[in-house]
Design an enzyme around this catalytic site. Structure first.
Site, PDB file in Angstrom:
ATOM      1  N   GLU A  29       0.761  -1.215  -0.279  1.00  0.00           N
ATOM      2  CA  GLU A  29       0.231  -0.403  -0.001  1.00  0.00           C
ATOM      3  C   GLU A  29       0.785   1.184   0.180  1.00  0.00           C
ATOM      4  O   GLU A  29       0.528   2.336   0.450  1.00  0.00           O
ATOM      5  CB  GLU A  29      -0.602   0.232   1.276  1.00  0.00           C
ATOM      6  N   SER A 157      -6.736  -2.186   2.139  1.00  0.00           N
ATOM      7  CA  SER A 157      -7.483  -1.615   0.972  1.00  0.00           C
ATOM      8  C   SER A 157      -7.673  -2.319  -0.906  1.00  0.00           C
ATOM      9  O   SER A 157      -7.696  -2.005  -1.704  1.00  0.00           O
ATOM     10  CB  SER A 157      -6.214  -0.564  -0.051  1.00  0.00           C
ATOM     11  N   TYR A 222      -9.394   4.275  -4.499  1.00  0.00           N
ATOM     12  CA  TYR A 222      -8.949   5.335  -5.131  1.00  0.00           C
ATOM     13  C   TYR A 222      -8.515   6.627  -6.352  1.00  0.00           C
ATOM     14  O   TYR A 222      -7.579   7.459  -6.199  1.00  0.00           O
ATOM     15  CB  TYR A 222      -6.861   5.242  -4.530  1.00  0.00           C
ATOM     16  N   ARG A 261     -10.558   3.576  11.730  1.00  0.00           N
ATOM     17  CA  ARG A 261     -11.838   4.077  10.879  1.00  0.00           C
ATOM     18  C   ARG A 261     -12.716   2.205  11.475  1.00  0.00           C
ATOM     19  O   ARG A 261     -11.619   0.785  10.821  1.00  0.00           O
ATOM     20  CB  ARG A 261     -12.246   3.520   9.375  1.00  0.00           C
ATOM     21  N   ASP A 263     -15.879  -0.826   9.728  1.00  0.00           N
ATOM     22  CA  ASP A 263     -15.465  -0.731   8.407  1.00  0.00           C
ATOM     23  C   ASP A 263     -16.801  -2.150   8.734  1.00  0.00           C
ATOM     24  O   ASP A 263     -17.041  -2.950   9.500  1.00  0.00           O
ATOM     25  CB  ASP A 263     -15.629  -1.673   7.207  1.00  0.00           C
ATOM     26  N   GLU A 276     -13.785  -5.005   9.304  1.00  0.00           N
ATOM     27  CA  GLU A 276     -12.271  -4.595   9.801  1.00  0.00           C
ATOM     28  C   GLU A 276     -12.251  -3.602  11.067  1.00  0.00           C
ATOM     29  O   GLU A 276     -13.283  -2.911  10.664  1.00  0.00           O
ATOM     30  CB  GLU A 276     -11.210  -4.836   8.622  1.00  0.00           C
ATOM     31  N   ASN A 278      -9.314  -0.563  10.743  1.00  0.00           N
ATOM     32  CA  ASN A 278      -7.675   0.380  10.282  1.00  0.00           C
ATOM     33  C   ASN A 278      -7.471   1.287  11.398  1.00  0.00           C
ATOM     34  O   ASN A 278      -8.293   2.091  11.960  1.00  0.00           O
ATOM     35  CB  ASN A 278      -8.629   1.015   8.863  1.00  0.00           C
ATOM     36  N   GLY A 282      -7.079   5.880   4.986  1.00  0.00           N
ATOM     37  CA  GLY A 282      -6.532   6.435   4.145  1.00  0.00           C
ATOM     38  C   GLY A 282      -6.891   8.006   4.042  1.00  0.00           C
ATOM     39  O   GLY A 282      -7.941   8.392   4.759  1.00  0.00           O
TER      40      GLY A 282
END
Length: 319
Positions: A29, A157, A222, A261, A263, A276, A278, A282
């Site tokens: 990443e 990602s 992205y 974050r 999800d 998951e 994070n 991002g």
């Protein structure tokens, strides 16, 4: 609650001292991290912080010590930066850094173990098995049933992730994920994808996202301009509150701190399922935490300052 985080920051930029915005690194990443890092660097410097962009190598702790940095804004994504390795080196060097510590970073990078821990706290998560061979993948698929998500256990990602609707697709999907290590075979949810940003112990407004293709993949995250984001999400208020509470429960169960974050995917009945967590999400122009923060009234520079403020000690705050 959201108003609380908007009001509490009364930090002068000079209180942060010399700040390294640590980006890049050596994971799969890397390019995403460079994009995130540039946005953070630009925002901190525009806010008057003495920020310096640092492309992380394996000697990152020595580089920060030699450069006499006071703290680090870690915006590394993936293994080698988001999995506790860099966090451990900075702990040894005595350099304060943003985000979660060694344990939480390692746990959240390991999706299999993260699912197990949050489920112990009553957070629902899709049925899954970790596998190491195609034979094991086939056995897992026969137990869980199609459709499936096949993904690396230790990547982010959406790298190496495949949507598998039938048995004929499994071998290719397993091969794509296995390049990155252990593989997670997971029940696929058919509802919308939502995410809850967390900062300062507060769950931000939820964001839902939908790519033009079959799922919210790397391109949609992205590169694409046709990804659809919705914030606030079109869900009943009680469902939104339940997801935010689940996000905070998972965040705590995984020993996370500062910001992150969480999800979720909704199943066919509308039940949210943890996917998951994070620990260094991002921070690009397409990213979800900035979208949620903006909905809460926090612009991007202010968001970066709030994240960085978590590195200040009690003595520094009082200065």
């Amino acid at each position: 609650m959201v108003e609380h985080i908007l009001q509490k920051l009364t930090i002068r930029p000079e209180q942060f001292g010399k700040v390294a915005v640590v980006m890049g690194g050596w994971s799969a990443e890397r390019e995403v991290s460079l994009m995130s890092g540039q946005q953070v660097f630009d925002s901190l410097t525009s806010a008057g912080v003495d920020a310096h962009a640092v492309d992380a190598g394996r000697d990152i702790a020595a580089v920060l010590n030699d450069g006499r940095f006071d703290r680090a804004f870690l915006i590394l994504h993936g293994r080698g930066g988001e999995d506790g390795i860099v966090q451990g080196s900075l702990e040894l060097a005595g350099i304060p850094y943003t985000g979660s510590g060694v344990l939480a970073s390692a746990l959240c990078m390991d999706k299999w173990r993260a699912k197990g821990l949050v489920s112990l706290k009553g957070v629902v998560t899709p049925a899954a098995q970790e596998v190491f061979s195609l034979e094991q993948a086939e056995q897992a698929a026969s137990v869980i049933g199609y459709p499936l998500v096949v993904k690396p256990t230790n990547e982010g990602s959406s790298i190496g992730v495949s949507m598998v609707n039938k048995a004929e697709q499994l071998a290719e999907a397993f091969k794509a994920a296995r390049r990155y290590g252990p593989v997670l075979i997971e029940q696929r949810m058919t509802g919308i994808e939502v995410t809850a940003g967390i900062i300062g112990g507060v769950a931000l407004p939820l964001v839902s996202m939908k790519g033009a293709d079959e799922f919210y993949d790397y391109k949609a995250k992205y590169l694409a301009d046709d990804t659809v984001y919705e914030c606030p999400v079109d869900l009943p208020a009680d469902v939104v509150a339940a997801i935010q509470e689940m996000a905070l429960t998972a965040f705590s169960a995984l020993d996370c701190r500062g910001w992150g974050r969480v999800d979720f995917m909704l199943d066919a009945e509308g039940q949210p399922n943890f996917i998951e967590c994070n620990t260094a999400p991002g921070m690009t122009s397409h990213s979800l935490v900035p979208i949620a923060a903006r909905e809460a009234g926090l612009d991007f520079p202010s968001l970066c300052l709030h994240i960085l403020a978590d590195t200040l000690s009690t003595e520094e705050l009082a200065a």
